[in-house]
Design a protein around this motif. Structure first.
Motif, PDB file in Angstrom:
ATOM      1  N   GLY A 128      54.695   5.039  29.511  1.00 45.73           N
ATOM      2  CA  GLY A 128      54.751   6.472  29.282  1.00 45.73           C
ATOM      3  C   GLY A 128      53.363   7.093  29.321  1.00 45.73           C
ATOM      4  N   ILE A 129      53.338   8.391  29.512  1.00 47.76           N
ATOM      5  CA  ILE A 129      52.063   9.106  29.525  1.00 47.76           C
ATOM      6  C   ILE A 129      51.760   9.539  28.100  1.00 47.76           C
ATOM      7  CG2 ILE A 129      50.898  11.176  30.309  1.00 47.76           C
ATOM      8  CD1 ILE A 129      52.423  11.061  32.830  1.00 47.76           C
ATOM      9  N   GLU A 152      44.793   6.334  29.304  1.00 47.61           N
ATOM     10  CA  GLU A 152      45.713   7.447  29.027  1.00 47.61           C
ATOM     11  C   GLU A 152      44.938   8.755  29.152  1.00 47.61           C
ATOM     12  OE1 GLU A 152      48.814   7.084  28.807  1.00 47.61           O
ATOM     13  OE2 GLU A 152      48.922   4.931  28.572  1.00 47.61           O
ATOM     14  N   TYR A 153      45.494   9.826  28.617  1.00 49.41           N
ATOM     15  CA  TYR A 153      44.946  11.150  28.895  1.00 49.41           C
ATOM     16  C   TYR A 153      44.522  11.838  27.610  1.00 49.41           C
ATOM     17  CZ  TYR A 153      47.309   9.827  33.076  1.00 49.41           C
ATOM     18  OH  TYR A 153      47.707   9.116  34.165  1.00 49.41           O
ATOM     19  N   LEU A 163      50.502  25.271  29.167  1.00 49.29           N
ATOM     20  CA  LEU A 163      50.248  23.929  29.688  1.00 49.29           C
ATOM     21  C   LEU A 163      51.488  23.061  29.691  1.00 49.29           C
ATOM     22  CD1 LEU A 163      46.781  22.729  28.440  1.00 49.29           C
ATOM     23  CD2 LEU A 163      47.452  23.623  30.618  1.00 49.29           C
ATOM     24  N   ASN A 168      55.112  23.729  35.576  1.00 48.45           N
ATOM     25  CA  ASN A 168      55.374  23.700  37.015  1.00 48.45           C
ATOM     26  C   ASN A 168      54.538  24.699  37.777  1.00 48.45           C
ATOM     27  OD1 ASN A 168      57.143  21.595  37.469  1.00 48.45           O
ATOM     28  ND2 ASN A 168      58.869  22.766  36.682  1.00 48.45           N
ATOM     29  N   GLN A 170      51.520  25.969  36.474  1.00 46.62           N
ATOM     30  CA  GLN A 170      50.108  25.735  36.226  1.00 46.62           C
ATOM     31  C   GLN A 170      49.593  24.542  37.007  1.00 46.62           C
ATOM     32  OE1 GLN A 170      48.500  26.100  32.433  1.00 46.62           O
ATOM     33  NE2 GLN A 170      48.980  28.252  32.517  1.00 46.62           N
ATOM     34  N   TYR A 171      50.361  23.470  37.084  1.00 39.68           N
ATOM     35  CA  TYR A 171      49.869  22.274  37.754  1.00 39.68           C
ATOM     36  C   TYR A 171      50.429  22.111  39.156  1.00 39.68           C
ATOM     37  CZ  TYR A 171      48.685  20.915  32.990  1.00 39.68           C
ATOM     38  OH  TYR A 171      48.192  20.880  31.723  1.00 39.68           O
ATOM     39  N   GLY A 172      51.622  22.589  39.394  1.00 41.47           N
ATOM     40  CA  GLY A 172      52.272  22.338  40.680  1.00 41.47           C
ATOM     41  C   GLY A 172      53.667  21.834  40.416  1.00 41.47           C
ATOM     42  N   PRO A 173      54.566  21.988  41.399  1.00 41.71           N
ATOM     43  CA  PRO A 173      55.941  21.539  41.180  1.00 41.71           C
ATOM     44  C   PRO A 173      56.010  20.024  41.116  1.00 41.71           C
ATOM     45  CG  PRO A 173      55.615  22.254  43.444  1.00 41.71           C
ATOM     46  CD  PRO A 173      54.339  22.560  42.718  1.00 41.71           C
ATOM     47  N   GLY A 174      56.875  19.533  40.255  1.00 39.96           N
ATOM     48  CA  GLY A 174      57.087  18.089  40.175  1.00 39.96           C
ATOM     49  C   GLY A 174      56.085  17.357  39.325  1.00 39.96           C
ATOM     50  N   VAL A 175      55.387  18.081  38.450  1.00 38.75           N
ATOM     51  CA  VAL A 175      54.431  17.401  37.585  1.00 38.75           C
ATOM     52  C   VAL A 175      55.184  16.671  36.478  1.00 38.75           C
ATOM     53  CG1 VAL A 175      54.134  19.328  35.986  1.00 38.75           C
ATOM     54  CG2 VAL A 175      52.281  17.738  36.339  1.00 38.75           C
ATOM     55  N   ARG A 176      54.611  15.561  36.024  1.00 36.13           N
ATOM     56  CA  ARG A 176      55.250  14.805  34.954  1.00 36.13           C
ATOM     57  C   ARG A 176      54.530  15.124  33.656  1.00 36.13           C
ATOM     58  NH1 ARG A 176      55.485   8.248  34.716  1.00 36.13           N
ATOM     59  NH2 ARG A 176      55.922   8.137  32.491  1.00 36.13           N
ATOM     60  N   LEU A 177      55.285  15.525  32.634  1.00 33.80           N
ATOM     61  CA  LEU A 177      54.667  15.889  31.366  1.00 33.80           C
ATOM     62  C   LEU A 177      54.410  14.645  30.528  1.00 33.80           C
ATOM     63  CD1 LEU A 177      56.539  19.113  30.304  1.00 33.80           C
ATOM     64  CD2 LEU A 177      54.222  18.881  31.111  1.00 33.80           C
ATOM     65  N   PRO A 178      53.531  14.741  29.517  1.00 35.83           N
ATOM     66  CA  PRO A 178      53.309  13.574  28.662  1.00 35.83           C
ATOM     67  C   PRO A 178      54.578  13.161  27.944  1.00 35.83           C
ATOM     68  CG  PRO A 178      51.729  15.311  28.183  1.00 35.83           C
ATOM     69  CD  PRO A 178      52.685  15.874  29.166  1.00 35.83           C
TER      70      PRO A 178
ATOM     71  N   TRP B 123      48.701  13.341  41.352  1.00 37.24           N
ATOM     72  CA  TRP B 123      49.335  12.223  40.656  1.00 37.24           C
ATOM     73  C   TRP B 123      49.954  11.277  41.671  1.00 37.24           C
ATOM     74  CZ3 TRP B 123      50.715  17.368  39.703  1.00 37.24           C
ATOM     75  CH2 TRP B 123      51.860  17.816  40.341  1.00 37.24           C
ATOM     76  N   PHE B 132      41.855  11.410  33.924  1.00 40.42           N
ATOM     77  CA  PHE B 132      42.269  11.345  32.520  1.00 40.42           C
ATOM     78  C   PHE B 132      42.221  12.694  31.825  1.00 40.42           C
ATOM     79  CE2 PHE B 132      38.429  11.442  29.737  1.00 40.42           C
ATOM     80  CZ  PHE B 132      37.460  11.571  30.707  1.00 40.42           C
ATOM     81  N   TYR B 135      45.474  17.031  32.169  1.00 38.64           N
ATOM     82  CA  TYR B 135      46.296  17.979  31.408  1.00 38.64           C
ATOM     83  C   TYR B 135      45.489  19.114  30.798  1.00 38.64           C
ATOM     84  CZ  TYR B 135      50.246  14.910  32.035  1.00 38.64           C
ATOM     85  OH  TYR B 135      51.242  14.166  32.594  1.00 38.64           O
TER      86      TYR B 135
END
Lengths: 269, 379
Positions: A128-129, A152-153, A163, A168, A170-178, B123, B132, B135
């Motif tokens: 997992g993120i 990790e992040y 955020l 979708n 802010q980052y782009g479509p299809g981003v995976r959230l933590p 990604w 890292f 986000y």
């Protein structure tokens, strides 16, 4: 199941301490309770075995061995803020008050920290993120370094409004959230609750948070009552989280080697 | 009764006015919001309005199409398609598509534009971001700040170790930067491939300055130099023209001057005769008006070297007065190489070395001239 997850996310419903969270909801799967099996059948039997094996034991990753009460005491984790800063909802977690200084109950901290570390380990095991959040300027660099060392992040900067909720765009479509957010301090620079806690609850993302005696523990999934201002305490937390995450990831690699999988799948399933 | 009617009507009208004005403001606000969202989308563009815009494949496709088009154009013009340069393309396009438009940028064009760098997908296949600090939203900028702070901590640890050994000295090893300046905000944005605010930029510069002030910061010199650019040397001193000698052993210097639309160049010879030629003619013939001749003589008269030099002048463009002014500037500049620094400073103080920036102001529409308005009529 989904409703239960929603209610616990939004209202901070306290589940029993023994069981860990259980429900698949949207894209997120939580660690199931030891007795229940994950509802969705996996593609490969081997992957299913790898993912289910840690769920059979209570403390599969042996996180309880990573720290002791004496370590917590030496790192000044029990020191809270003054009586005037006390948050009403933190009163169950306090041991007492001495000369106007609140003392946090380290027995409760031990239990909560074990649960939190266990949960983190399971999330890291399943690929997992994990997002480390802290708005304390004095520990920003430390938290970012910890996150980099785990793979990790981290987010120790100004939290832009959308955020998590507007990801979708802010980052782009299809981003995976933590899949897990760890708050090393739940307050922001103006001593209000960090926006990330509310947003994570809105997006059904479980949170682990170190709650000091002036914090609101209600929306945090796994609160860990403890000091968040002393460098020794924060270094201890960072070390513990780093060790659990690395341990869990190494364990996952080991399991995959044992069961003969060459390409590791890192999707949470 | 009537008064109250008037008042209510007035208030009604007032309400209408405010309504219409509020509608207008709402409309403008909506359009502003639309513009804002558009620009916001442009800024964090990735999702809406063309996510394929400047990806690597798109750029490559454009380059291929340009090359193919170039070959077709060369074949059409009957020229060598291998060595067809951009100038040949421009020539061919102006021939094939003659345009009477005044605006040069509106005419037909065939040129490759400079595609701004676009961030690739951040990604991997499993959805995990590569960086890292992904986000945070501004990963390059924040990772730069993170690295910078890490370097500061490293320098401080180094200082502590030296202090423990007793070898610490306060004024040792500050970075020597030379004639350089910090990267501008635009240059930093280009480097990071992401937009930053002025606030962020100021913080970055402050942190860099803080690091430079620490002793023993020379260990990070290479890192700092990456964010500095050499200054184009702009000295405040006057550029003195060179003193050359021609084949007869006579010292001479050349200088140029401009005024309004006139250009002039002057060769000042240290002969001793005081002979002056303008465009091949004698200056008395070329400048019949006394005022122009006075302008020409003034630098020499001011420095008291009237009969000493020979002037060979060339001037073009403008009218008589601006030609005289251009020549005056050129003569003053040429004179600098024959005089000492103190005299040069005296000339500068007199205003002989300052080019006159005044040019003709354009006529504006709705007015008769640049400033003159049409006659105001009351009715």
């Amino acid at each position: 199941m989904a409703v239960r997850a929603l209610t616990r996310g939004l209202l901070g419903f306290r589940y029993s301490r023994a069981a860990t969270v259980a429900s698949p909801c949207g894209g997120h799967h939580y660690v199931t309770a030891p007795s229940a099996k994950p509802p969705q059948p996996q593609a490969g039997d081997v992957t299913e075995k790898i993912l289910n094996q840690p769920l059979e034991k209570a403390d599969f990753f042996r996180v309880a061995e990573l720290f002791s009460l004496k370590d917590l005491f030496d790192a000044r984790v029990h020191l809270g803020h003054k009586k005037g800063c006390r948050h009403r909802l933190m009163e169950p977690y306090l041991y007492g008050c001495r000369l106007d200084h609140d003392i946090i109950n380290l027995d409760q901290t031990m239990e909560h920290l074990q649960l939190a570390l266990n949960f983190t380990a399971h999330i890291a095991y399943r690929g997992g993120i994990i997002l480390f959040v802290s708005r304390q300027r004095q520990f920003g660099h430390l938290v970012e370094t910890t996150a980099k060392d785990c793979g990790e992040y981290a987010h120790t900067r100004y939290w832009q409004g959308g955020l998590l909720t507007n990801a979708n765009i802010q980052y782009g479509p299809g981003v995976r959230l933590p899949d897990l957010i760890i708050f090393l301090s739940t307050l922001n620079n103006v001593f209000q609750q960090h926006v990330g806690i509310r947003d994570a609850a809105k997006m059904n993302i479980p949170t682990v948070g170190v709650v000091d005696s002036n914090c609101n523990p209600s929306l945090v999934t796994y609160p860990v009552p403890g000091n968040d201002d002393t460098p020794a305490a924060v270094e201890l937390y960072c070390r513990l989280f780093k060790m659990t995450i690395n341990r869990a990831k190494d364990r996952r690699k080991q399991m995959e080697l044992i069961h003969g999988l060459s390409a590791p799948t890192s999707q949470i399933s | 009764m009537a008064a109250s009617c008037v008042r209510t009507v007035g208030s009604f009208l007032g309400k209408c006015m405010t309504c219409s004005s509020s509608i207008n403001t709402v409309a403008t606000q909506v359009s502003q919001q639309v513009e804002l969202t558009y620009s916001a989308l442009c800024r964090k563009n990735l999702a809406a309005a063309g996510p394929e815009k400047f990806t690597l494949e798109y750029i490559q496709k454009q380059v291929e199409e340009y090359e193919i088009g170039k070959r077709h154009l060369a074949n059409m013009m009957g020229e060598d398609s291998e060595n067809f340069t951009q100038e040949d393309i421009d020539r061919s396009i102006t021939y094939l598509f003659p345009s009477g438009l005044f605006e040069k940028t509106a005419r037909p064009l065939m040129k490759l534009i400079h595609f701004p760098l676009h961030k690739a997908v951040q990604w991997g296949a499993d959805g995990r971001p590569f960086h890292f600090l992904f986000y945070t939203g501004k990963q390059s900028y924040y990772s730069l700040m993170h690295d910078l702070y890490g370097k500061i901590l490293k320098i401080e640890k180094h200082q502590d170790r030296l202090r423990a050994k007793g070898l610490f000295s306060q004024d040792a090893q500050l970075i020597s930067l030379g004639p350089s300046r910090w990267l501008t905000k635009e240059e930093l944005e280009l480097l990071l491939v992401e937009t930053i605010s002025t606030h962020d930029y100021d913080r970055f510069i402050k942190l860099m300055e803080h690091m430079l002030c620490m002793p023993y910061s020379s260990t990070e010199e290479e890192f700092v130099q990456r964010y500095r650019r050499l200054l184009e040397a702009q000295s405040l001193k006057q550029l003195v023209p060179l003193l050359e000698k021609d084949e007869n052993g006579v010292a001479f210097s050349t200088a140029e001057g401009r005024r309004k639309t006139s250009d002039s160049s002057v060769i000042l010879r240290d002969c001793g005769s005081g002979h002056i030629t303008v465009n091949g003619q004698d200056y008395l013939q070329y400048f019949p008006v006394l005022q122009d001749r006075e302008q020409l003589m003034f630098p020499l008269q001011f420095m008291g070297v009237l009969g000493r030099f020979n002037l060979e002048c060339k001037v073009s463009g403008g009218g008589r007065s601006s030609q005289a002014g251009a020549l005056r500037l050129a003569i003053s500049r040429a004179l600098l190489s024959f005089l000492s620094e103190g005299d040069g400073e005296v000339m500068r103080q007199a205003g002989l070395l300052t080019p006159d920036p005044r040019v003709r102001e354009r006529k504006k529409p709705g007015q008769e001239g640049a400033r003159r308005k049409f006659t105001w009529k009351k009715r």
